[in-house]
Design a protein around this motif. Structure first.
Motif, PDB file in Angstrom:
ATOM      1  N   LEU A  53       0.805  -1.231   0.000  1.00  0.00           N
ATOM      2  CA  LEU A  53       0.000   0.000   0.000  1.00  0.00           C
ATOM      3  C   LEU A  53       0.833   1.274   0.000  1.00  0.00           C
ATOM      4  O   LEU A  53       0.270   2.368   0.013  1.00  0.00           O
ATOM      5  CB  LEU A  53      -0.925   0.021   1.223  1.00  0.00           C
ATOM      6  CG  LEU A  53      -2.057  -1.008   1.252  1.00  0.00           C
ATOM      7  CD1 LEU A  53      -2.854  -0.875   2.540  1.00  0.00           C
ATOM      8  CD2 LEU A  53      -2.974  -0.864   0.048  1.00  0.00           C
ATOM      9  N   ILE A  54       2.166   1.153  -0.032  1.00  0.00           N
ATOM     10  CA  ILE A  54       3.016   2.349  -0.008  1.00  0.00           C
ATOM     11  C   ILE A  54       2.688   3.317  -1.152  1.00  0.00           C
ATOM     12  O   ILE A  54       2.589   4.524  -0.928  1.00  0.00           O
ATOM     13  CB  ILE A  54       4.514   1.954  -0.015  1.00  0.00           C
ATOM     14  CG1 ILE A  54       4.908   1.428   1.369  1.00  0.00           C
ATOM     15  CG2 ILE A  54       5.398   3.144  -0.380  1.00  0.00           C
ATOM     16  CD1 ILE A  54       6.341   0.940   1.468  1.00  0.00           C
ATOM     17  N   PRO A  55       2.499   2.842  -2.404  1.00  0.00           N
ATOM     18  CA  PRO A  55       2.118   3.791  -3.476  1.00  0.00           C
ATOM     19  C   PRO A  55       0.823   4.549  -3.168  1.00  0.00           C
ATOM     20  O   PRO A  55       0.716   5.745  -3.464  1.00  0.00           O
ATOM     21  CB  PRO A  55       1.949   2.887  -4.701  1.00  0.00           C
ATOM     22  CG  PRO A  55       2.817   1.706  -4.415  1.00  0.00           C
ATOM     23  CD  PRO A  55       2.703   1.493  -2.941  1.00  0.00           C
ATOM     24  N   GLN A  60      -1.965   9.384  -0.996  1.00  0.00           N
ATOM     25  CA  GLN A  60      -2.752   9.986   0.083  1.00  0.00           C
ATOM     26  C   GLN A  60      -2.093  11.258   0.588  1.00  0.00           C
ATOM     27  O   GLN A  60      -2.768  12.269   0.828  1.00  0.00           O
ATOM     28  CB  GLN A  60      -2.900   8.985   1.226  1.00  0.00           C
ATOM     29  CG  GLN A  60      -3.672   9.545   2.422  1.00  0.00           C
ATOM     30  CD  GLN A  60      -3.533   8.662   3.644  1.00  0.00           C
ATOM     31  OE1 GLN A  60      -2.509   8.003   3.830  1.00  0.00           O
ATOM     32  NE2 GLN A  60      -4.550   8.634   4.484  1.00  0.00           N
ATOM     33  N   ILE A  61      -0.754  11.241   0.765  1.00  0.00           N
ATOM     34  CA  ILE A  61      -0.024  12.412   1.237  1.00  0.00           C
ATOM     35  C   ILE A  61      -0.209  13.573   0.260  1.00  0.00           C
ATOM     36  O   ILE A  61      -0.494  14.715   0.652  1.00  0.00           O
ATOM     37  CB  ILE A  61       1.475  12.092   1.400  1.00  0.00           C
ATOM     38  CG1 ILE A  61       1.690  11.117   2.561  1.00  0.00           C
ATOM     39  CG2 ILE A  61       2.277  13.374   1.639  1.00  0.00           C
ATOM     40  CD1 ILE A  61       1.387  11.670   3.920  1.00  0.00           C
ATOM     41  N   LEU A 104     -11.477  11.923  -1.979  1.00  0.00           N
ATOM     42  CA  LEU A 104     -11.487  10.508  -1.614  1.00  0.00           C
ATOM     43  C   LEU A 104     -10.092   9.886  -1.615  1.00  0.00           C
ATOM     44  O   LEU A 104      -9.895   8.810  -1.063  1.00  0.00           O
ATOM     45  CB  LEU A 104     -12.395   9.726  -2.572  1.00  0.00           C
ATOM     46  CG  LEU A 104     -13.880  10.091  -2.542  1.00  0.00           C
ATOM     47  CD1 LEU A 104     -14.643   9.265  -3.569  1.00  0.00           C
ATOM     48  CD2 LEU A 104     -14.467   9.886  -1.151  1.00  0.00           C
ATOM     49  N   SER A 105      -9.126  10.569  -2.237  1.00  0.00           N
ATOM     50  CA  SER A 105      -7.779   9.994  -2.327  1.00  0.00           C
ATOM     51  C   SER A 105      -7.144   9.804  -0.959  1.00  0.00           C
ATOM     52  O   SER A 105      -6.338   8.901  -0.759  1.00  0.00           O
ATOM     53  CB  SER A 105      -6.877  10.890  -3.190  1.00  0.00           C
ATOM     54  OG  SER A 105      -7.344  10.923  -4.519  1.00  0.00           O
ATOM     55  N   SER A 106      -7.496  10.670  -0.006  1.00  0.00           N
ATOM     56  CA  SER A 106      -6.913  10.562   1.331  1.00  0.00           C
ATOM     57  C   SER A 106      -7.431   9.332   2.085  1.00  0.00           C
ATOM     58  O   SER A 106      -6.867   8.945   3.101  1.00  0.00           O
ATOM     59  CB  SER A 106      -7.221  11.821   2.147  1.00  0.00           C
ATOM     60  OG  SER A 106      -8.615  12.014   2.261  1.00  0.00           O
ATOM     61  N   CYS A 107      -8.515   8.718   1.578  1.00  0.00           N
ATOM     62  CA  CYS A 107      -9.089   7.537   2.229  1.00  0.00           C
ATOM     63  C   CYS A 107      -8.661   6.235   1.569  1.00  0.00           C
ATOM     64  O   CYS A 107      -9.048   5.160   2.020  1.00  0.00           O
ATOM     65  CB  CYS A 107     -10.618   7.619   2.214  1.00  0.00           C
ATOM     66  SG  CYS A 107     -11.301   9.087   2.988  1.00  0.00           S
ATOM     67  N   LEU A 111      -9.474   2.320   2.710  1.00  0.00           N
ATOM     68  CA  LEU A 111     -10.420   1.555   1.901  1.00  0.00           C
ATOM     69  C   LEU A 111      -9.769   0.296   1.341  1.00  0.00           C
ATOM     70  O   LEU A 111     -10.394  -0.772   1.308  1.00  0.00           O
ATOM     71  CB  LEU A 111     -10.954   2.425   0.758  1.00  0.00           C
ATOM     72  CG  LEU A 111     -11.814   3.631   1.165  1.00  0.00           C
ATOM     73  CD1 LEU A 111     -12.168   4.466  -0.048  1.00  0.00           C
ATOM     74  CD2 LEU A 111     -13.078   3.162   1.881  1.00  0.00           C
ATOM     75  N   ALA A 112      -8.509   0.419   0.914  1.00  0.00           N
ATOM     76  CA  ALA A 112      -7.809  -0.737   0.341  1.00  0.00           C
ATOM     77  C   ALA A 112      -7.508  -1.788   1.401  1.00  0.00           C
ATOM     78  O   ALA A 112      -7.450  -2.989   1.104  1.00  0.00           O
ATOM     79  CB  ALA A 112      -6.520  -0.275  -0.323  1.00  0.00           C
TER      80      ALA A 112
END
Length: 368
Positions: A53-55, A60-61, A104-107, A111-112
């Motif tokens: 999930l690092i990418p 998210q950052i 939604l990108s910050s979530c 979610l993943a």
């Protein structure tokens, strides 16, 4: 919770398979029935998922910083179209499109990660009930049921009855002490992570409702985790505590290496960078040069931290270049040449005071 977890049954088989593979490794070290073998298998599952999930974390950052940057524009749109919700929504969508931001990108990381969380919960619930699931059946199922961490079975919960806990070969006191400690640690790690984000990695020069929302979440999330935690099996608490610690460490690394512009973390980072440059007379590292190059490119739009950094370089006789490197400034070079025997600076005539200019030069006395 079981109903929600059942929605993710499609992933329980892969999750159980991963746990079994790690269990083979740790079982050879600690014993197949050891709680540490099963506990470390869950921890390794978390590490594997978070590496994948690092990418998304990087995305998210960027999304969070993008949302912070456009907060003043969002507030202006809300005030301008406060009586026209449809137009307000249209202008917001237009702003998101122009700036390339997505709320939604910050979530995305949460979610993943959710399917794995619910799948693990479902796996542990099946173990507690003695029901085979995925790759965990037969002897593996019995081994997992008997696995204890500090006296608490992996499948036990704070709310379990004494009879249910006794069936798993443990005492209700041990289970509640272990789960209570883990719930407290889980909530504290969540609070510290959010507090670190608010105090160090938020642009302090921009006061927006977004900051107030983040401050509220700092107190609300730990409470939610504490309330939900009493219904989590010990194995799930191990999973969630591990992912919280990973998030905290990952965030500390990002804040220390690439802080948000205008934040306290950026001020501290640039202060350290200035000391390093002063000690070595140059700047090393591609990442550091990239940050300095971005500051140079901003020109007059630099924030207070960045202006302070450029001023600090000037005082040391240095100048930041467009490519992020640091060299001696022109003024410092001229002074150095003069001190080393080069062409000296042209001396300006000494300025006279007003009284000196008005007083006529004295005449020499006549010879006798």
């Amino acid at each position: 919770m079981d109903t929600i977890a059942s929605w993710f049954t499609f992933i329980t088989t892969p999750v159980s398979w991963i746990i079994v593979q790690f269990h083979k490794l740790y079982g050879a070290m600690f014993g197949a029935d050891s709680g540490w073998a099963w506990g470390l298998s869950i921890v390794s599952l978390v590490v594997l998922i978070r590496i994948c999930l690092i990418p998304l974390f990087v995305k998210q950052i960027k999304a969070t910083r993008g949302m912070q940057a456009i907060q003043p524009k969002m507030k202006a749109i809300q005030e301008r179209y406060k009586n026209d919700k449809q137009r307000q929504s249209e202008e917001m969508m237009k702003l998101y499109k122009e700036t390339g931001t997505n709320p939604l990108s910050s979530c995305l990381p949460i979610l993943a990660q959710s399917p794995f969380f619910f799948a693990l919960y479902h796996v542990l619930a099946s173990i507690a009930n003695g029901t085979p699931i995925g790759q965990i059946d037969g002897p593996l199922l019995e081994s997992a049921r008997n696995a204890h961490i500090f006296g608490a079975p992996l499948a036990s919960k704070f709310t379990d009855s004494a009879d249910k806990v006794a069936a798993l070969g443990a005492s209700i006191t041990d289970v509640r002490i272990v789960t209570a400690i883990m719930i407290v640690l889980m909530s504290l790690s969540q609070f510290y992570t959010q507090r670190q984000l608010m105090q160090k990695n938020v642009d302090l020069s921009v006061k927006t409702p977004f900051m107030q929302q983040q401050k509220m979440l700092m107190y609300i999330f730990p409470v939610i985790f504490a309330v939900m935690g009493i219904n989590f099996p010990v194995g799930v608490l191990v999973y969630w505590l591990t992912t919280n610690l990973w998030t905290m460490g990952q965030q500390m690394f990002v804040i220390s290496r690439n802080p948000t512009p205008g934040s306290l973390a950026q001020d501290q980072y640039l202060t350290r960078l200035l000391k390093q440059i002063g000690a070595h007379g140059q700047l090393k590292g591609r990442g550091k040069k990239k940050i300095v190059a971005a500051i140079v490119a901003k020109g007059p739009d630099r924030n207070d931290n960045e202006r302070k950094f450029i001023t600090g370089l000037t005082k040391q006789g240095l100048a930041a270049q467009a490519d992020g490197s640091v060299t001696k400034s022109v003024e410092a070079t001229v002074d150095s040449d003069a001190a080393g025997g080069g062409a000296p600076k042209r001396q300006q005539p000494k300025r006279q005071s007003k009284s000196q200019r008005q007083t006529p030069p004295s005449k020499p006395s006549p010879k006798k």
